[in-house]
Write a protein that holds these residues in place. Structure first.
Motif, PDB file in Angstrom:
ATOM      1  N   GLY A 228       7.107  30.447 -49.042  1.00 36.56           N
ATOM      2  CA  GLY A 228       7.635  31.740 -49.605  1.00 36.56           C
ATOM      3  C   GLY A 228       8.978  32.162 -49.105  1.00 36.56           C
ATOM      4  O   GLY A 228       9.781  32.864 -49.575  1.00 36.56           O
ATOM      5  N   TYR A 229       9.092  31.622 -48.135  1.00 35.47           N
ATOM      6  CA  TYR A 229      10.571  31.758 -47.450  1.00 35.47           C
ATOM      7  C   TYR A 229      11.948  31.335 -48.095  1.00 35.47           C
ATOM      8  O   TYR A 229      11.870  30.474 -48.721  1.00 35.47           O
ATOM      9  CB  TYR A 229      10.692  31.318 -46.019  1.00 35.47           C
ATOM     10  N   GLN A 230      12.682  32.440 -48.251  1.00 37.40           N
ATOM     11  CA  GLN A 230      14.011  32.067 -49.041  1.00 37.40           C
ATOM     12  C   GLN A 230      15.267  32.251 -47.800  1.00 37.40           C
ATOM     13  O   GLN A 230      15.483  33.292 -47.357  1.00 37.40           O
ATOM     14  CB  GLN A 230      14.112  33.123 -50.129  1.00 37.40           C
ATOM     15  N   LEU A 231      15.899  31.280 -47.960  1.00 34.19           N
ATOM     16  CA  LEU A 231      17.043  31.310 -46.971  1.00 34.19           C
ATOM     17  C   LEU A 231      18.259  32.346 -47.603  1.00 34.19           C
ATOM     18  O   LEU A 231      18.991  32.780 -46.916  1.00 34.19           O
ATOM     19  CB  LEU A 231      17.758  30.138 -47.088  1.00 34.19           C
ATOM     20  N   SER A 232      18.322  32.481 -48.801  1.00 36.67           N
ATOM     21  CA  SER A 232      19.199  33.395 -49.433  1.00 36.67           C
ATOM     22  C   SER A 232      18.970  35.014 -49.037  1.00 36.67           C
ATOM     23  O   SER A 232      19.707  35.868 -48.848  1.00 36.67           O
ATOM     24  CB  SER A 232      19.090  33.651 -50.793  1.00 36.67           C
ATOM     25  N   ALA A 233      17.752  35.202 -48.343  1.00 35.85           N
ATOM     26  CA  ALA A 233      17.367  36.663 -47.851  1.00 35.85           C
ATOM     27  C   ALA A 233      17.997  37.156 -46.453  1.00 35.85           C
ATOM     28  O   ALA A 233      18.152  38.163 -46.246  1.00 35.85           O
ATOM     29  CB  ALA A 233      15.713  36.875 -47.729  1.00 35.85           C
ATOM     30  N   ASN A 234      18.787  35.833 -45.892  1.00 33.00           N
ATOM     31  CA  ASN A 234      19.374  36.172 -44.768  1.00 33.00           C
ATOM     32  C   ASN A 234      18.360  36.788 -43.602  1.00 33.00           C
ATOM     33  O   ASN A 234      18.957  37.704 -43.019  1.00 33.00           O
ATOM     34  CB  ASN A 234      20.393  37.292 -44.888  1.00 33.00           C
ATOM     35  N   THR A 235      17.177  36.745 -43.626  1.00 35.39           N
ATOM     36  CA  THR A 235      16.163  37.142 -42.694  1.00 35.39           C
ATOM     37  C   THR A 235      15.569  36.048 -41.743  1.00 35.39           C
ATOM     38  O   THR A 235      15.236  35.191 -42.458  1.00 35.39           O
ATOM     39  CB  THR A 235      15.064  37.672 -43.529  1.00 35.39           C
ATOM     40  N   PRO A 236      15.730  36.051 -40.567  1.00 33.84           N
ATOM     41  CA  PRO A 236      15.138  35.265 -39.678  1.00 33.84           C
ATOM     42  C   PRO A 236      13.767  34.884 -39.966  1.00 33.84           C
ATOM     43  O   PRO A 236      12.835  35.572 -40.439  1.00 33.84           O
ATOM     44  CB  PRO A 236      15.182  35.755 -38.331  1.00 33.84           C
ATOM     45  N   PHE A 237      13.401  33.611 -40.098  1.00 32.50           N
ATOM     46  CA  PHE A 237      12.030  32.813 -40.603  1.00 32.50           C
ATOM     47  C   PHE A 237      10.745  33.655 -39.852  1.00 32.50           C
ATOM     48  O   PHE A 237       9.723  34.090 -40.574  1.00 32.50           O
ATOM     49  CB  PHE A 237      11.837  31.549 -40.381  1.00 32.50           C
ATOM     50  N   ILE A 238      11.158  33.776 -38.498  1.00 31.63           N
ATOM     51  CA  ILE A 238       9.711  34.368 -37.717  1.00 31.63           C
ATOM     52  C   ILE A 238       9.749  35.907 -38.288  1.00 31.63           C
ATOM     53  O   ILE A 238       8.538  36.352 -38.200  1.00 31.63           O
ATOM     54  CB  ILE A 238      10.302  34.356 -36.172  1.00 31.63           C
ATOM     55  N   GLY A 239      10.723  36.418 -38.423  1.00 36.69           N
ATOM     56  CA  GLY A 239      10.584  38.027 -39.011  1.00 36.69           C
ATOM     57  C   GLY A 239       9.919  37.987 -40.283  1.00 36.69           C
ATOM     58  O   GLY A 239       9.291  38.980 -40.719  1.00 36.69           O
ATOM     59  N   TYR A 240       9.834  36.974 -41.162  1.00 30.35           N
ATOM     60  CA  TYR A 240       9.104  37.123 -42.238  1.00 30.35           C
ATOM     61  C   TYR A 240       7.677  36.420 -42.118  1.00 30.35           C
ATOM     62  O   TYR A 240       6.708  36.997 -42.781  1.00 30.35           O
ATOM     63  CB  TYR A 240       9.872  36.188 -43.209  1.00 30.35           C
ATOM     64  N   ALA A 241       7.789  35.228 -41.234  1.00 27.42           N
ATOM     65  CA  ALA A 241       6.387  34.793 -40.912  1.00 27.42           C
ATOM     66  C   ALA A 241       5.379  35.678 -40.195  1.00 27.42           C
ATOM     67  O   ALA A 241       3.922  35.514 -40.483  1.00 27.42           O
ATOM     68  CB  ALA A 241       6.589  33.464 -40.117  1.00 27.42           C
ATOM     69  N   ILE A 242       5.584  36.438 -39.188  1.00 28.05           N
ATOM     70  CA  ILE A 242       4.504  37.338 -38.599  1.00 28.05           C
ATOM     71  C   ILE A 242       3.790  38.210 -39.339  1.00 28.05           C
ATOM     72  O   ILE A 242       2.700  38.168 -39.344  1.00 28.05           O
ATOM     73  CB  ILE A 242       5.365  37.930 -37.392  1.00 28.05           C
ATOM     74  N   PRO A 243       4.593  38.905 -40.226  1.00 27.72           N
ATOM     75  CA  PRO A 243       3.893  39.875 -41.053  1.00 27.72           C
ATOM     76  C   PRO A 243       2.998  39.070 -42.057  1.00 27.72           C
ATOM     77  O   PRO A 243       2.213  39.733 -42.652  1.00 27.72           O
ATOM     78  CB  PRO A 243       4.927  40.773 -41.644  1.00 27.72           C
TER      79      PRO A 243
END
Length: 244
Positions: A60-75
């Protein structure tokens, strides 16, 4: 690897990249699963759920979101484990409505007992949680269906549940991983001298005077350089932090 996966149209290559990203980050999932141990479900099941959450995060991670992957993965991983407790960690399966009602009753009952100076009746509980008396009766009869103490039961009179406390508990290891993930790309943009100044100051613990002697400048110049480097890092990190 995320960029290569996004560009690739070869499903076999995309799957290989997904597996590689999961393998690199597998310790994050294991660390989250570890914090939910000894609460009923089998530890191997918890780890599997956390790993599935990691796979979901990678997909589900999107590079365009400009959010670090770990900040998306943990929650995302925590959410999967939390759902597992709510939906699957029951010895005897009962309807979801009664599961939720049990949590609401557990949170409300101590508050009502304190207010009334006695245990509330089923009718009073039903009015307090906005349910029918028959539903409250069924929910009370179903207590004990968890394999262990229900994480939806309140930790205190404030009504906070154990699952909420576990999910939000401070984890310095995960914080460190997130910090490294955010800092790495901006640190790579620094010149060798600036990276050495940061390393000597914050890793080796050198004084500004010693750093100046090492790189051939005065202590005042080191102080100025440090301030410039840190201001530049803050400026570069600000958009990512806002996106997160």
């Amino acid at each position: 690897m995320f960029e290569r996966r996004e560009r690739s149209t070869d499903e076999a290559e995309r799957q290989q990249l997904l597996e590689a990203i999961v393998e690199i980050n597998i310790e994050i999932a294991r660390g989250i699963a570890q914090r939910f141990r000894n609460r009923g479900p089998d530890p191997d099941d918890l780890e599997q759920v956390a790993c599935l959450g990691l796979v979901k995060a990678v997909r589900g991670y999107q590079l365009s979101a400009n959010t670090p992957f770990i900040g998306y993965a943990i929650p995302t991983i925590r959410g999967e484990v939390k759902r597992y407790f709510r939906d699957c960690a029951w010895t005897v399966r009962i309807p979801r409505r009664l599961q939720e009602l049990q949590g609401a009753i557990s949170a409300k009952k101590p508050l009502m007992a304190q207010e009334f100076g006695r245990e509330p009746t089923k009718a009073e509980l039903a009015a307090g949680v906005g349910a029918e008396v028959e539903e409250v009766d069924q929910a009370l009869a179903a207590y004990g269906c968890y394999a262990a103490l229900s994480l939806d039961r309140p930790e205190s009179d404030a009504g906070r549940s154990l699952v909420d406390l576990v999910a939000e508990d401070h984890d310095p290891v995960l914080d460190q991983l997130e910090a490294v993930d955010i800092l790495q790309p901006v640190l790579e943009d620094l010149c060798d001298r600036d990276r050495r100044i940061l390393h000597l100051r914050f890793v080796e613990g050198w004084s500004q005077t010693d750093i100046g002697a090492d790189i051939g400048v005065s202590q005042m110049q080191v102080s100025r350089l440090l301030r410039q480097i840190l201001d530049d890092l803050r400026r570069k990190l600000r958009p990512s932090a806002a996106a997160a």
